[in-house]
Design a protein around this motif. Structure first.
Motif, PDB file in Angstrom:
ATOM      1  N   HIS A 161       0.880  -1.164   0.000  1.00 11.77           N
ATOM      2  CA  HIS A 161       0.000   0.000   0.000  1.00 11.77           C
ATOM      3  C   HIS A 161       0.920   1.217   0.000  1.00 11.77           C
ATOM      4  CE1 HIS A 161      -2.976   2.967   1.076  1.00 11.77           C
ATOM      5  NE2 HIS A 161      -3.927   2.062   1.142  1.00 11.77           N
ATOM      6  N   THR A 162       0.847   2.042  -1.042  1.00 11.16           N
ATOM      7  CA  THR A 162       1.827   3.117  -1.198  1.00 11.16           C
ATOM      8  C   THR A 162       1.589   4.308  -0.275  1.00 11.16           C
ATOM      9  OG1 THR A 162       0.536   4.074  -3.026  1.00 11.16           O
ATOM     10  CG2 THR A 162       2.287   2.509  -3.598  1.00 11.16           C
ATOM     11  N   LYS A 163       0.352   4.499   0.206  1.00 15.93           N
ATOM     12  CA  LYS A 163       0.056   5.664   1.048  1.00 15.93           C
ATOM     13  C   LYS A 163      -0.947   5.289   2.143  1.00 15.93           C
ATOM     14  CE  LYS A 163       0.895   9.156  -2.550  1.00 15.93           C
ATOM     15  NZ  LYS A 163       0.303  10.293  -3.318  1.00 15.93           N
ATOM     16  N   MET A 164      -0.502   4.492   3.082  1.00 14.75           N
ATOM     17  CA  MET A 164      -1.385   4.092   4.180  1.00 14.75           C
ATOM     18  C   MET A 164      -1.255   5.067   5.353  1.00 14.75           C
ATOM     19  SD  MET A 164      -1.814   0.431   6.096  1.00 14.75           S
ATOM     20  CE  MET A 164      -3.099  -0.065   4.941  1.00 14.75           C
ATOM     21  N   GLU A 165      -2.386   5.357   5.982  1.00 16.20           N
ATOM     22  CA  GLU A 165      -2.374   6.247   7.138  1.00 16.20           C
ATOM     23  C   GLU A 165      -1.575   5.617   8.277  1.00 16.20           C
ATOM     24  OE1 GLU A 165      -6.376   7.046   8.215  1.00 16.20           O
ATOM     25  OE2 GLU A 165      -6.799   8.305   6.464  1.00 16.20           O
ATOM     26  N   PHE A 166      -0.696   6.426   8.867  1.00 20.54           N
ATOM     27  CA  PHE A 166       0.109   5.960   9.985  1.00 20.54           C
ATOM     28  C   PHE A 166      -0.317   6.717  11.237  1.00 20.54           C
ATOM     29  CE2 PHE A 166       3.948   6.407  12.679  1.00 20.54           C
ATOM     30  CZ  PHE A 166       4.100   5.078  13.009  1.00 20.54           C
ATOM     31  N   TRP A 167      -0.825   5.969  12.226  1.00 20.56           N
ATOM     32  CA  TRP A 167      -1.362   6.560  13.447  1.00 20.56           C
ATOM     33  C   TRP A 167      -0.491   6.212  14.643  1.00 20.56           C
ATOM     34  CZ3 TRP A 167      -6.010   9.427  13.563  1.00 20.56           C
ATOM     35  CH2 TRP A 167      -6.715   9.448  12.356  1.00 20.56           C
ATOM     36  N   GLU A 168      -0.407   7.153  15.583  1.00 19.62           N
ATOM     37  CA  GLU A 168       0.274   6.918  16.849  1.00 19.62           C
ATOM     38  C   GLU A 168      -0.602   7.416  17.987  1.00 19.62           C
ATOM     39  OE1 GLU A 168       5.031   6.948  16.366  1.00 19.62           O
ATOM     40  OE2 GLU A 168       4.102   8.919  16.278  1.00 19.62           O
ATOM     41  N   SER A 169      -0.368   6.861  19.166  1.00 23.66           N
ATOM     42  CA  SER A 169      -1.101   7.290  20.350  1.00 23.66           C
ATOM     43  C   SER A 169      -0.292   8.352  21.082  1.00 23.66           C
ATOM     44  CB  SER A 169      -1.349   6.094  21.278  1.00 23.66           C
ATOM     45  OG  SER A 169      -2.021   6.503  22.450  1.00 23.66           O
ATOM     46  N   VAL A 170      -0.896   9.523  21.241  1.00 20.36           N
ATOM     47  CA  VAL A 170      -0.249  10.643  21.926  1.00 20.36           C
ATOM     48  C   VAL A 170      -1.192  11.139  23.015  1.00 20.36           C
ATOM     49  CG1 VAL A 170       0.750  12.944  21.702  1.00 20.36           C
ATOM     50  CG2 VAL A 170       0.993  11.294  19.830  1.00 20.36           C
ATOM     51  N   ASN A 171      -0.776  10.980  24.271  1.00 17.94           N
ATOM     52  CA  ASN A 171      -1.613  11.404  25.400  1.00 17.94           C
ATOM     53  C   ASN A 171      -3.016  10.786  25.315  1.00 17.94           C
ATOM     54  OD1 ASN A 171       0.481  13.033  26.425  1.00 17.94           O
ATOM     55  ND2 ASN A 171      -0.140  14.741  25.109  1.00 17.94           N
ATOM     56  N   ASP A 172      -3.035   9.470  25.041  1.00 18.83           N
ATOM     57  CA  ASP A 172      -4.288   8.707  24.966  1.00 18.83           C
ATOM     58  C   ASP A 172      -5.183   9.127  23.807  1.00 18.83           C
ATOM     59  OD1 ASP A 172      -3.634   7.199  27.223  1.00 18.83           O
ATOM     60  OD2 ASP A 172      -4.455   8.723  28.570  1.00 18.83           O
ATOM     61  N   LYS A 173      -4.611   9.842  22.839  1.00 19.90           N
ATOM     62  CA  LYS A 173      -5.364  10.220  21.649  1.00 19.90           C
ATOM     63  C   LYS A 173      -4.628   9.716  20.413  1.00 19.90           C
ATOM     64  CE  LYS A 173      -7.433  14.461  23.529  1.00 19.90           C
ATOM     65  NZ  LYS A 173      -7.598  15.927  23.361  1.00 19.90           N
ATOM     66  N   VAL A 175      -3.279  10.038  16.781  1.00 19.11           N
ATOM     67  CA  VAL A 175      -2.850  11.135  15.918  1.00 19.11           C
ATOM     68  C   VAL A 175      -2.296  10.551  14.626  1.00 19.11           C
ATOM     69  CG1 VAL A 175      -1.316  13.108  15.677  1.00 19.11           C
ATOM     70  CG2 VAL A 175      -2.283  12.552  17.925  1.00 19.11           C
ATOM     71  N   MET A 176      -2.801  11.052  13.492  1.00 22.74           N
ATOM     72  CA  MET A 176      -2.331  10.582  12.200  1.00 22.74           C
ATOM     73  C   MET A 176      -1.060  11.341  11.827  1.00 22.74           C
ATOM     74  SD  MET A 176      -2.347  10.357   8.584  1.00 22.74           S
ATOM     75  CE  MET A 176      -3.591  11.347   7.755  1.00 22.74           C
ATOM     76  N   ARG A 177       0.056  10.580  11.646  1.00 19.51           N
ATOM     77  CA  ARG A 177       1.364  11.181  11.404  1.00 19.51           C
ATOM     78  C   ARG A 177       1.686  11.371   9.924  1.00 19.51           C
ATOM     79  NH1 ARG A 177       2.655  13.810  15.917  1.00 19.51           N
ATOM     80  NH2 ARG A 177       3.160  12.468  17.686  1.00 19.51           N
ATOM     81  N   GLY A 178       0.944  10.707   9.055  1.00 20.05           N
ATOM     82  CA  GLY A 178       1.237  10.860   7.641  1.00 20.05           C
ATOM     83  C   GLY A 178       0.814   9.635   6.851  1.00 20.05           C
ATOM     84  N   LEU A 179       1.145   9.649   5.558  1.00 21.90           N
ATOM     85  CA  LEU A 179       0.832   8.541   4.650  1.00 21.90           C
ATOM     86  C   LEU A 179       2.137   7.860   4.267  1.00 21.90           C
ATOM     87  CD1 LEU A 179      -1.741  10.395   2.360  1.00 21.90           C
ATOM     88  CD2 LEU A 179      -2.230   8.930   4.331  1.00 21.90           C
ATOM     89  N   LEU A 180       2.253   6.563   4.596  1.00 26.99           N
ATOM     90  CA  LEU A 180       3.513   5.862   4.424  1.00 26.99           C
ATOM     91  C   LEU A 180       3.349   4.616   3.556  1.00 26.99           C
ATOM     92  CD1 LEU A 180       4.797   5.905   8.120  1.00 26.99           C
ATOM     93  CD2 LEU A 180       5.417   7.474   6.280  1.00 26.99           C
ATOM     94  N   PRO A 181       4.402   4.245   2.823  1.00 27.07           N
ATOM     95  CA  PRO A 181       4.364   2.949   2.125  1.00 27.07           C
ATOM     96  C   PRO A 181       4.313   1.838   3.160  1.00 27.07           C
ATOM     97  CG  PRO A 181       6.569   3.907   2.041  1.00 27.07           C
ATOM     98  CD  PRO A 181       5.665   4.961   2.602  1.00 27.07           C
ATOM     99  N   THR A 182       3.445   0.859   2.942  1.00 23.71           N
ATOM    100  CA  THR A 182       3.205  -0.183   3.948  1.00 23.71           C
ATOM    101  C   THR A 182       3.083  -1.543   3.278  1.00 23.71           C
ATOM    102  OG1 THR A 182       1.987   1.441   5.269  1.00 23.71           O
ATOM    103  CG2 THR A 182       1.730  -0.883   5.856  1.00 23.71           C
ATOM    104  N   MET A 183       3.888  -2.486   3.730  1.00 24.03           N
ATOM    105  CA  MET A 183       3.790  -3.849   3.206  1.00 24.03           C
ATOM    106  C   MET A 183       2.678  -4.574   3.946  1.00 24.03           C
ATOM    107  SD  MET A 183       6.794  -6.714   2.669  1.00 24.03           S
ATOM    108  CE  MET A 183       6.924  -7.171   4.397  1.00 24.03           C
ATOM    109  N   LEU A 184       1.739  -5.124   3.202  1.00 23.52           N
ATOM    110  CA  LEU A 184       0.607  -5.844   3.778  1.00 23.52           C
ATOM    111  C   LEU A 184       0.790  -7.345   3.568  1.00 23.52           C
ATOM    112  CD1 LEU A 184      -2.344  -3.639   2.447  1.00 23.52           C
ATOM    113  CD2 LEU A 184      -1.157  -3.453   4.639  1.00 23.52           C
ATOM    114  N   THR A 185       0.527  -8.105   4.624  1.00 29.07           N
ATOM    115  CA  THR A 185       0.606  -9.557   4.544  1.00 29.07           C
ATOM    116  C   THR A 185      -0.662 -10.153   5.121  1.00 29.07           C
ATOM    117  OG1 THR A 185       3.004  -9.422   4.910  1.00 29.07           O
ATOM    118  CG2 THR A 185       1.976 -11.592   5.109  1.00 29.07           C
ATOM    119  N   VAL A 186      -1.304 -11.040   4.372  1.00 24.78           N
ATOM    120  CA  VAL A 186      -2.527 -11.687   4.832  1.00 24.78           C
ATOM    121  C   VAL A 186      -2.204 -12.643   5.981  1.00 24.78           C
ATOM    122  CG1 VAL A 186      -4.388 -13.266   4.215  1.00 24.78           C
ATOM    123  CG2 VAL A 186      -3.661 -11.500   2.608  1.00 24.78           C
ATOM    124  N   VAL A 187      -2.983 -12.544   7.066  1.00 17.58           N
ATOM    125  CA  VAL A 187      -2.838 -13.437   8.214  1.00 17.58           C
ATOM    126  C   VAL A 187      -4.056 -14.351   8.262  1.00 17.58           C
ATOM    127  CG1 VAL A 187      -2.625 -13.609  10.720  1.00 17.58           C
ATOM    128  CG2 VAL A 187      -1.513 -11.729   9.497  1.00 17.58           C
TER     129      VAL A 187
END
Length: 215
Positions: A161-173, A175-187
């Motif tokens: 996925h060339t532009k997947m949303e990247f989220w982090e937890s900041v002070n229990d909230k 926050v979307m940090r940006g769109l990143l290339p992401t390798m997806l693997t089926v589980v």
């Protein structure tokens, strides 16, 4: 320069004792009761992981991550390349400083509505992904892990996925940090049913981000 490794027999390794000797490697799931489930050291899900060593290769199974062998377990838990895992098991004079993953307690079981939303998000992510191409982020990542990777030999359940949303937890909230290339693997579970997508967030250079999140 291409590195050459001598083959070794995983069946000759005492996996439980070997893993116990690795600095920072978790040992809470070693038990005589092979049917008991523990928190997964890979995804952090509670009561999901069993270390069975069923086939004598350090075998393990997780309800969320799937299953694998001892080398895969070290690779995922300590975030080491397979070259470093091999060196660690062979006892070569290579200094490795693994970092143990830390997980917090998991939330309660998902509601039906949360499961429905997660399913929609996962299907959307898969539809937006594509098969890897030479020199894209996923290809570079795999090349860094296993030099001279042949894309034709990789299962089609691995995509980018060339532009997947990247989220982090900041002070229990969240926050979307940006769109990143992401390798997806089926589980899949033991019955072959798709249960989730494993995401590996990458840089364009093919290096792995340390933080990971899930829908």
């Amino acid at each position: 320069m291409q590195q050459h490794y001598q083959p070794f027999d995983p069946l000759k390794i005492d996996w439980e004792e070997t893993l116990k000797k690795i600095d920072s490697f978790p040992t809470y799931f070693f038990t005589k009761d092979k049917n008991k489930h523990f928190m997964c050291p890979i995804c952090g899900k509670e009561k999901a992981f069993r270390f069975t060593n069923y086939r004598g290769k350090g075998n393990w199974i997780c309800k969320h991550c799937g299953a694998g062998n001892g080398m895969q377990l070290i690779h995922e838990v300590l975030d080491l390349s397979y070259a470093d895992v091999f060196a660690l098991l062979k006892g070569n004079d290579i200094v490795i400083t693994p970092v143990k993953k830390v997980f917090t307690a998991q939330e309660d079981e998902l509601t039906a509505d949360e499961i429905r939303r997660n399913t929609i998000n996962l299907k959307k992510a898969w539809m937006q992904s594509q098969w890897m191409k030479r020199n894209d982020a996923a290809w570079r990542y795999l090349q860094n892990r296993v030099p001279f990777t042949d894309l034709d030999q990789i299962d089609k359940s691995v995509r980018l996925h060339t532009k997947m949303e990247f989220w982090e937890s900041v002070n229990d909230k969240r926050v979307m940090r940006g769109l990143l290339p992401t390798m997806l693997t089926v589980v899949k579970d033991s019955a072959g049913n798709v249960i989730t997508l494993h995401r590996t967030y990458l840089t364009n250079k093919g290096t792995k981000l340390l933080a990971r999140t899930q829908y």
